[in-house]
Design a protein around this motif. Structure first.
Motif, mmCIF file in Angstrom:
data_model
loop_
_atom_site.group_PDB
_atom_site.id
_atom_site.type_symbol
_atom_site.label_atom_id
_atom_site.label_comp_id
_atom_site.label_asym_id
_atom_site.label_seq_id
_atom_site.Cartn_x
_atom_site.Cartn_y
_atom_site.Cartn_z
ATOM 1 N N ALA A 1 0.839 -1.194 0.000
ATOM 2 C CA ALA A 1 0.000 0.000 0.000
ATOM 3 C C ALA A 1 0.875 1.246 0.000
ATOM 4 O O ALA A 1 0.853 2.041 0.914
ATOM 5 C CB ALA A 1 -0.931 -0.016 1.201
ATOM 6 N N GLY A 2 1.654 1.403 -1.049
ATOM 7 C CA GLY A 2 2.530 2.565 -1.173
ATOM 8 C C GLY A 2 1.760 3.768 -1.680
ATOM 9 O O GLY A 2 0.589 3.962 -1.367
ATOM 10 N N ASP A 3 2.423 4.592 -2.470
ATOM 11 C CA ASP A 3 1.793 5.793 -3.014
ATOM 12 C C ASP A 3 0.609 5.431 -3.904
ATOM 13 O O ASP A 3 0.613 4.409 -4.582
ATOM 14 C CB ASP A 3 2.806 6.585 -3.848
ATOM 15 C CG ASP A 3 3.877 7.234 -3.000
ATOM 16 O OD1 ASP A 3 3.549 7.725 -1.903
ATOM 17 O OD2 ASP A 3 5.042 7.236 -3.434
ATOM 18 N N VAL A 4 -0.367 6.296 -3.901
ATOM 19 C CA VAL A 4 -1.529 6.115 -4.765
ATOM 20 C C VAL A 4 -1.120 6.403 -6.211
ATOM 21 O O VAL A 4 -0.312 7.290 -6.470
ATOM 22 C CB VAL A 4 -2.705 7.003 -4.296
ATOM 23 C CG1 VAL A 4 -2.356 8.455 -4.351
ATOM 24 C CG2 VAL A 4 -3.959 6.732 -5.097
ATOM 25 N N GLU A 5 -1.668 5.629 -7.140
ATOM 26 C CA GLU A 5 -1.364 5.788 -8.564
ATOM 27 C C GLU A 5 -2.599 6.285 -9.305
ATOM 28 O O GLU A 5 -3.697 5.756 -9.124
ATOM 29 C CB GLU A 5 -0.938 4.442 -9.153
ATOM 30 C CG GLU A 5 -0.693 4.461 -10.639
ATOM 31 C CD GLU A 5 -0.445 3.085 -11.236
ATOM 32 O OE1 GLU A 5 -0.385 2.999 -12.478
ATOM 33 O OE2 GLU A 5 -0.338 2.098 -10.492
ATOM 34 N N ILE A 6 -2.407 7.304 -10.121
ATOM 35 C CA ILE A 6 -3.484 7.790 -10.987
ATOM 36 C C ILE A 6 -3.391 6.989 -12.280
ATOM 37 O O ILE A 6 -2.435 7.118 -13.037
ATOM 38 C CB ILE A 6 -3.349 9.293 -11.259
ATOM 39 C CG1 ILE A 6 -3.332 10.067 -9.938
ATOM 40 C CG2 ILE A 6 -4.488 9.778 -12.162
ATOM 41 C CD1 ILE A 6 -2.847 11.494 -10.070
ATOM 42 N N VAL A 7 -4.394 6.156 -12.514
ATOM 43 C CA VAL A 7 -4.398 5.254 -13.669
ATOM 44 C C VAL A 7 -4.934 5.950 -14.909
ATOM 45 O O VAL A 7 -4.422 5.772 -16.011
ATOM 46 C CB VAL A 7 -5.233 3.991 -13.353
ATOM 47 C CG1 VAL A 7 -5.333 3.081 -14.571
ATOM 48 C CG2 VAL A 7 -4.650 3.245 -12.172
ATOM 49 N N ASP A 8 -5.974 6.778 -14.735
ATOM 50 C CA ASP A 8 -6.596 7.445 -15.877
ATOM 51 C C ASP A 8 -7.426 8.616 -15.367
ATOM 52 O O ASP A 8 -7.785 8.676 -14.189
ATOM 53 C CB ASP A 8 -7.496 6.470 -16.640
ATOM 54 C CG ASP A 8 -7.909 6.984 -18.013
ATOM 55 O OD1 ASP A 8 -7.223 7.887 -18.552
ATOM 56 O OD2 ASP A 8 -8.919 6.503 -18.550
ATOM 57 N N ALA A 9 -7.736 9.522 -16.261
ATOM 58 C CA ALA A 9 -8.611 10.652 -15.943
ATOM 59 C C ALA A 9 -9.248 11.157 -17.221
ATOM 60 O O ALA A 9 -8.632 11.119 -18.287
ATOM 61 C CB ALA A 9 -7.828 11.770 -15.256
ATOM 62 N N THR A 10 -10.490 11.615 -17.097
ATOM 63 C CA THR A 10 -11.195 12.223 -18.221
ATOM 64 C C THR A 10 -11.856 13.512 -17.743
ATOM 65 O O THR A 10 -12.088 13.690 -16.543
ATOM 66 C CB THR A 10 -12.280 11.290 -18.800
ATOM 67 O OG1 THR A 10 -13.247 11.014 -17.783
ATOM 68 C CG2 THR A 10 -11.672 9.994 -19.324
ATOM 69 N N ALA A 11 -12.168 14.380 -18.681
ATOM 70 C CA ALA A 11 -12.845 15.637 -18.373
ATOM 71 C C ALA A 11 -13.894 15.905 -19.435
ATOM 72 O O ALA A 11 -13.682 15.630 -20.613
ATOM 73 C CB ALA A 11 -11.836 16.779 -18.332
#
Length: 122
Positions: free
Chosen positions: A23-33
């Protein structure tokens, strides 16, 4: 016998240490707007080894490239059995001329992840 015991202790310590780092750093896998009448809606997918209330991804934020905070989504509970997971935030106002935003995420133990996710607005 003492040598075998020492190897077993070393193996147990290795397993415990590797489990703690899951449970290390959080990873941003994807994002949309998506732009709408009331501002922009962002959907962000995070991946984190949430272990429960003691260690979980608890926030993501949208910034201008210059570092101005535009919006934040507080994550109110752990997502232990839902990985990766996506949450949305609506009503984010983007200043004129901004074509790229930066998304950052945080977990309850390590704080803000060093990863920045740059998203070009459609």
């Amino acid at each position: 016998m003492l040598e075998i015991r020492a190897i077993s202790i070393a193996a147990i310590i290795s397993v415990l240490v590797s489990g703690a780092s899951v449970a290390g750093d959080v990873e941003i896998v994807d994002a949309t707007a998506k732009e709408g009448a009331g501002g922009w809606t962002f959907s962000v997918t995070l991946k984190h080894g949430d272990t429960g209330w003691d260690h979980y991804a608890d926030l993501w934020e949208v910034y201008t490239p210059e570092g101005e905070l535009l919006g934040k989504r507080v994550l109110a509970h752990p997502h232990v059995n839902e990985q990766p997971f996506t949450r949305s935030l609506s009503g984010v106002l983007i200043p004129d001329g901004i074509t790229i935003v930066v998304i950052r995420a945080r977990d309850s133990v390590h704080g803000v992840s060093p990863q920045e996710f740059r998203l070009e607005l459609p």
